[in-house]
Design a protein around this motif. Structure first.
Motif, short mmCIF file in Angstrom:
data_model
loop_
_atom_site.label_atom_id
_atom_site.label_comp_id
_atom_site.label_asym_id
_atom_site.label_seq_id
_atom_site.Cartn_x
_atom_site.Cartn_y
_atom_site.Cartn_z
N PHE A 193 5.23 4.44 8.03
CA PHE A 193 6.85 5.57 7.75
C PHE A 193 7.11 5.27 6.18
N LEU A 194 7.39 4.28 5.69
CA LEU A 194 7.88 3.96 4.09
C LEU A 194 6.67 5.82 3.72
N ILE A 195 6.09 6.07 3.73
CA ILE A 195 5.51 6.68 2.74
C ILE A 195 6.15 8.34 3.21
N ASP A 196 5.96 8.35 4.78
CA ASP A 196 6.99 9.69 5.10
C ASP A 196 7.84 9.83 4.79
N PHE A 197 9.27 8.74 4.41
CA PHE A 197 10.15 8.37 4.80
C PHE A 197 10.16 8.40 3.08
N ILE A 198 10.11 8.06 2.09
CA ILE A 198 10.01 8.23 0.93
C ILE A 198 9.34 9.95 0.85
N LEU A 199 8.65 10.61 0.85
CA LEU A 199 8.80 11.51 0.72
C LEU A 199 9.83 13.10 1.28
N THR A 218 10.80 10.14 10.38
CA THR A 218 9.70 9.05 10.12
C THR A 218 9.22 8.86 10.50
N LEU A 219 10.36 7.38 11.38
CA LEU A 219 10.06 6.50 11.96
C LEU A 219 8.99 7.60 13.59
N ILE A 220 9.89 8.23 13.87
CA ILE A 220 9.34 8.35 15.20
C ILE A 220 7.53 8.99 15.00
N ILE A 221 7.25 9.96 14.14
CA ILE A 221 5.81 10.30 13.61
C ILE A 221 5.19 9.07 13.41
N PRO A 248 0.85 -1.23 -0.39
CA PRO A 248 -0.27 0.23 -0.12
C PRO A 248 1.15 1.53 -0.14
N ALA A 249 1.96 1.61 0.74
CA ALA A 249 2.54 2.32 0.86
C ALA A 249 3.12 2.84 -0.78
N VAL A 250 3.75 1.84 -1.63
CA VAL A 250 3.77 1.65 -2.67
C VAL A 250 3.70 2.79 -3.94
N VAL A 251 1.58 1.75 -3.70
CA VAL A 251 0.89 2.68 -3.77
C VAL A 251 1.09 4.41 -3.97
N VAL A 252 0.48 4.31 -2.96
CA VAL A 252 0.36 5.68 -2.75
C VAL A 252 1.38 6.50 -3.03
N LEU A 253 2.35 6.50 -2.71
CA LEU A 253 3.63 6.79 -3.20
C LEU A 253 3.63 6.97 -4.58
N ALA A 254 3.76 5.63 -5.03
CA ALA A 254 3.24 5.72 -7.18
C ALA A 254 2.29 7.37 -7.31
#
Length: 192
Positions: A178-184, A108-111, A66-72
């Motif tokens: 985390f993945l969404i926030d970190f990549i953004l 981003t991990l803390i968030i 889901p994180a990959v889809v959201v980021l795309a």
């Protein structure tokens, strides 16, 4: 405080001050999640422990995919819409633009950890999917006047909440968040 006033205040603050306030806010969110769960959960420690169980397939399918889809979707929208649609008043740039990668990782991990502890772990567990998803979206009040940002946060909130409904695992939702926030955040740093 009006959002325009907030944007002016952010411009006057240093990157370090904005980041410090972010960390304090996340600490408050984490402590509030713990305090809320003390009152709401029947068995505090075992209830929290159960929320962190998962299988590798759940983690991959419900956390990472889901994180990959959201980021795309986000990157396509950012490339095709005018920048003003994604302008959050400069907060994200102040926090992430000049940070080293390790600090971006930990911020981003803390968030992700603190927000998922509160919104999925405490609120969604006790009050349900819709309430937790709406409260998560509304708490990002600086997006309320930015239609694209607000709809994006609302959709992501419902998606992550749904992943929690399917798995009852905070490990899944923390991973995705985390993945969404970190990549953004990395994309903000790279654009500097």
């Amino acid at each position: 405080m009006r959002l325009t006033d907030q944007a002016q205040l952010i411009k006057q603050m240093s990157d370090r001050e904005v980041t410090k306030h972010l960390v304090y806010t996340q600490l408050f969110i984490f402590l509030f999640a713990i305090a809320l769960s003390v009152f709401l959960f029947d068995a505090f420690f075992s209830d929290w422990q159960q929320l962190f169980t998962l299988t590798f397939n759940e983690w991959l399918f419900y956390g990472i995919l889901p994180a990959v889809v959201v980021l795309a979707i986000d990157f396509v929208l950012m490339a095709s819409l005018p920048k003003r649609f994604y302008d959050d008043g400069g907060i994200n740039e102040k926090v992430f633009k000049n940070q080293p990668l390790t600090k971006i990782f930990f911020l981003t991990l803390i968030i992700a950890f603190s927000e998922e502890m509160l919104f999925r772990g405490a609120i969604q567990t006790e009050f349900g999917y819709i309430i937790a998803s709406l409260v998560f979206a509304v708490i990002h009040f600086r997006y309320l006047t930015k239609v694209v940002l607000f709809v994006s946060v609302l959709c992501v909130s419902f998606l992550i909440g749904y992943m929690y409904e399917l798995t009852h695992s905070l490990s899944v939702t923390i991973t995705s968040h985390f993945l969404i926030d970190f990549i953004l955040a990395l994309s903000i740093r790279v654009r500097k």
